[in-house]
Design a protein around this motif. Structure first.
Motif, PDB file in Angstrom:
ATOM      1  N   VAL A 200      -4.698   7.916   7.109  1.00 52.11           N
ATOM      2  CA  VAL A 200      -3.357   7.916   6.645  1.00 52.11           C
ATOM      3  C   VAL A 200      -3.160   9.022   6.264  1.00 52.11           C
TER       4      VAL A 200
ATOM      5  N   SER B  45       0.770  -0.748   0.228  1.00 54.13           N
ATOM      6  CA  SER B  45      -0.101  -0.155  -0.076  1.00 54.13           C
ATOM      7  C   SER B  45       0.891   1.254   0.152  1.00 54.13           C
TER       8      SER B  45
ATOM      9  N   HIS C 295      -5.407  -3.261   3.949  1.00 55.32           N
ATOM     10  CA  HIS C 295      -5.216  -1.969   4.231  1.00 55.32           C
ATOM     11  C   HIS C 295      -6.300  -0.650   3.426  1.00 55.32           C
ATOM     12  N   ARG C 296      -7.965  -1.038   3.285  1.00 52.08           N
ATOM     13  CA  ARG C 296      -8.812  -0.672   3.495  1.00 52.08           C
ATOM     14  C   ARG C 296      -9.294  -0.589   5.205  1.00 52.08           C
TER      15      ARG C 296
ATOM     16  N   ASN D 222      -6.006   1.345   6.246  1.00 53.26           N
ATOM     17  CA  ASN D 222      -6.296   3.184   6.769  1.00 53.26           C
ATOM     18  C   ASN D 222      -7.515   4.234   6.972  1.00 53.26           C
ATOM     19  N   ARG D 223      -8.564   3.102   7.845  1.00 52.32           N
ATOM     20  CA  ARG D 223      -9.764   3.938   8.440  1.00 52.32           C
ATOM     21  C   ARG D 223      -9.083   4.608   9.660  1.00 52.32           C
TER      22      ARG D 223
ATOM     23  N   LYS E 101      -0.846   4.606   0.460  1.00 52.62           N
ATOM     24  CA  LYS E 101      -1.181   5.408   1.427  1.00 52.62           C
ATOM     25  C   LYS E 101      -0.593   6.105   2.214  1.00 52.62           C
ATOM     26  N   ARG E 102      -0.373   5.554   3.565  1.00 57.16           N
ATOM     27  CA  ARG E 102      -0.510   5.276   5.221  1.00 57.16           C
ATOM     28  C   ARG E 102       0.626   5.927   5.690  1.00 57.16           C
TER      29      ARG E 102
END
Length: 742
Positions: free
Chosen positions: A693, A471, A685-686, A689-690, A473-474
């Motif tokens: 990020v 991933s 990942h989702r 990510n909540r 984004k984080r």
């Protein structure tokens, strides 16, 4: 909020007893006594020249903060000496020996475009609640009408063009011009003049005089529909008569560069220029300069006892009125900064990613803020309820950065995470296992952080079908790598490894896999095994098709089999030690069908339906009636289709065997038991990510630890009590039902 009372004059008895005397030569006319903890930002001064007001502050000698630091006025001239103060008496009634500091108000910085009579006012008494009635205006007066909006947008565009010009880097072309901003960035600008022209459709546009069809890097602005083109052309051509006409009309309506400016700023602010552009007497259009022209006659004498424990009081004598309006409360008093800092410290490691927005979304911070304010309303308080200066988010961000640096002196990046490894001595709860730096064969630097608890290591060694994914984004500047597997005992997706890396190359992934498996073996005493090598262990690995991931895993398998002369069970004529990375991947590697179809879909508009369907047919368990004919259809489908197939066969050599079962050496039951997608990774990942990020590295690691510990706790509860995370468990039937309904 403390509201200071007005000063009270001395009684006749007090005057007779010389209570108002500071010494033989000086006295005060009135006095105010402030309680412990009082914050006075606008101390009352004399109403007329020579009148003096004494402020007596009760202080805590153990945490002394000079009351002067709470004043909103900019102070200067801190000359000091020892002096006796008759307003402070010791137990024997004698004047207390004090350190006397003399300061004077520095007034305000005003714009050079202001009229001489502007802000010619005095004040002597106000408070934070009433200061807005007499505060010096810092906002530009504005008439809200369509005509004014068009004029101001046109003027703003010209000002922006004047400041930036054509941003083309013209070092090689010789078209240079000076620019304050560009020179500071060591970037030379084009010196071409900006002109207004029409295109063949009679539409106006602005461009650099050097812009042509062959020199398109020079500035061009086409959408000018919202501007006054007559005024804009006059500004570009410096047509003074037309400019005077437009700007004169604007002045009569109360706006424009000819309107006198009333902008002021405190001398403590770093501003050097007025934010507004003005037309000066010599005809130039520029931002006004800020200068401290408003002199103030108000003086402050501060008496601090040498022995604060014996006399815990401080006297501030304010003499003469201020010759200007009071400044806005832009400075946060130190006691309130201390309160804000304490609330930030209570956020613990979450301070690593604190921003003005995130602190107000943190329930613990808001709970502490409510307590400090005595807030009883249902709606959430804002930081400006603590002090108006905290409405400035840049100011809040600077305060947060100061506190963050105190709490994390090594920063919130790689060095801070490295410190976690050295400080974590509890063997059973270790999470950040290594922070290492390598130099790859191509000379690039590779940084690696592996996060996995001993429990996660155990789950990794017990897994048989794993999924890997990365991933982006984080974490700022880092990629997050996860190893995930489906736990059939607890019927849930489980992350067994979390790592942060700075390279996606095959060599970097080889190091990554080697370190992950070494840590897991050290935790469990069980070596990581692959079924095609050892007969037990990982049966399959599914990934998204990234070449670096796949080749890195294959290189690790080669590393495991070095010197191994055992015949391969799938090709007995070959020894395990003779297999190359692609040979190992052919025995246990699969590609995610969702990623495969998504990438192929990008070409569906460039190829015929026959070619597109042939491309999709390569992801199959069944054998093609004629594979070579299918490949030939794709090759003949055009340049893009041919390049796509070449990548699958020659570029990413493991791709076709990982998609098309007849080309693979995996057993059929292993192939079918393997997940066809990396949806488990994507969901992991989702989920994390909540939690946030675009985090700092330290914040991302700590949030990852919290997430993984919650997941481990949930598994323990299910193991002990049989309580699942949902009312309906994720059985095979439930999962199949959801897949069909989707």
């Amino acid at each position: 909020q403390y509201i200071p009372p007005p000063a009270r004059p001395f009684t006749p008895d007090e005057l007779t007893n010389h209570v108002h005397k500071i010494n033989r030569n000086q006295s005060v006319d009135a006095i105010i006594e402030h309680p412990l903890g009082a914050i006075v930002e606008y101390p009352q001064t004399g109403v007329f020249p020579g009148q003096a007001i004494a402020h007596v502050f009760t202080i805590d000698p153990l945490s002394f903060e000079n009351p002067k630091s709470n004043f909103q006025y900019s102070m200067g001239g801190n000359g000091g000496r020892l002096s006796c103060c008759g307003l402070l008496r010791d137990d024997s009634g004698e004047p207390v020996i004090c350190n006397r500091l003399k300061s004077s108000c520095q007034g305000l910085k005003v714009c050079s475009a202001r009229p001489d009579t502007a802000l010619d006012v005095q004040h002597s008494y106000t408070s934070r609640l009433s200061v807005h009635d007499i505060i010096a205006p810092s906002l530009f007066s504005y008439v809200d009408s369509a005509t004014a909006e068009i004029f101001m947008k046109t003027l703003a565009l010209f000002c922006a063009l004047s400041e930036h010009g054509c941003s083309f880097n013209a070092v090689q072309n010789g078209h240079l011009r000076n620019s304050r901003r560009r020179q500071s960035n060591n970037h030379e600008m084009c010196m071409g003049k900006l002109v207004m022209r029409r295109d063949r459709f009679n539409r106006h546009f602005i461009c650099c005089q050097y812009h042509t069809r062959t020199r398109r890097s020079h500035l061009i602005l086409r959408n000018l529909q919202e501007y006054d083109l007559d005024y804009l052309r006059a500004l570009l051509e410096n047509n003074t008569s037309v400019i005077a006409k437009h700007e004169g009309a604007a002045r009569e309506r109360g706006y424009g560069p000819l309107v006198p400016c009333s902008f002021v700023a405190s001398p403590s602010e770093q501003k050097q220029l007025c934010p507004h552009w003005h037309r000066f007497a010599d005809g130039t259009l520029a931002q006004g300069t800020l200068a401290r022209e408003m002199k103030c006659t108000s003086t402050f004498y501060i008496y601090v006892p040498q022995d604060l424990a014996a006399c815990p009081r401080v006297v501030v004598v304010c003499r003469n009125p201020h010759s200007h309006p009071p400044p806005a409360p832009i400075a946060t008093p130190p006691p309130l900064i201390a309160t804000f800092s304490e609330l930030l410290h209570d956020m613990h490691w979450q301070l690593a990613d604190a921003t003005p927005r995130r602190v107000m979304l943190d329930s613990g911070f808001v709970r502490g803020l409510r307590k400090e304010l005595g807030w009883n309303s249902d709606h959430t308080p804002s930081l400006s309820d603590l002090h108006p200066s905290l409405a400035n988010l840049d100011h809040v961000r600077r305060l947060i950065n100061t506190v963050r640096l105190q709490k994390f002196p090594n920063g919130t990046g790689y060095d801070a995470v490295k410190l976690l490894v050295s400080n974590d001595t509890n063997q059973s709860s270790r999470y950040v296992r290594c922070t290492e730096m390598y130099t790859l064969p191509d000379g690039a630097e590779f940084r690696l952080i592996v996060c996995m608890s001993p429990t996660m290591s155990l789950r990794l060694t017990q897994a048989t079908r794993i999924s890997i994914d990365t991933s982006f984004k984080r974490i700022h500047g880092w990629q997050e790598f996860e190893v995930e597997a489906w736990d059939n005992h607890h019927m849930r997706s489980v992350v067994s490894t979390r790592a942060f890396i700075t390279s996606q190359s095959a060599d970097a992934h080889f190091i990554l896999f080697r370190r992950i498996f070494e840590i897991a073996e050290a935790d469990t005493g069980t070596a990581i095994t692959f079924h095609h090598i050892d007969g037990v262990g990982f049966e399959s690995v599914v990934a998204d098709g990234h070449k670096g991931q796949g080749l890195g895993l294959g290189m690790f398998c080669v590393h495991l089999c070095r010197g191994n002369r055992t015949p391969c069970k799938y090709e007995p004529h070959r020894c395990l030690g003779d297999l190359n990375p692609y040979d190992h991947l052919r025995r246990m590697y699969r590609l995610c069908t969702v990623h495969f179809r998504r990438n192929a879909f990008k070409l569906h508009a460039s190829v015929t339906p026959q070619v597109y369907n042939a491309m999709l047919s390569l992801s199959s368990f069944e054998s093609h009636p004629d594979l070579e004919q299918t490949l030939e259809i794709i090759r003949a489908g055009g340049k893009k289709a041919k390049a796509w197939l070449k990548d699958k066969i020659d570029g990413t050599k493991f791709a076709l065997p990982a998609l098309y079962f007849p080309k693979s050496l995996m057993p059929a039951d292993f192939w079918k038991a393997c997940p066809t997608t990396t949806n488990g990774n994507e969901q992991a990942h989702r989920s994390i990510n909540r939690d946030g990020v675009h985090l700092t590295l330290l914040g991302g690691v700590m949030r990852g630890q919290d997430y993984d510990e919650r997941a481990a706790s949930s598994i323990d509860i299910h193991q002990t009590y049989g309580i699942n995370t949902r009312d309906r468990g994720s059985t095979h039937t439930r999962r199949a039902s959801r897949a069909v309904s989707r």
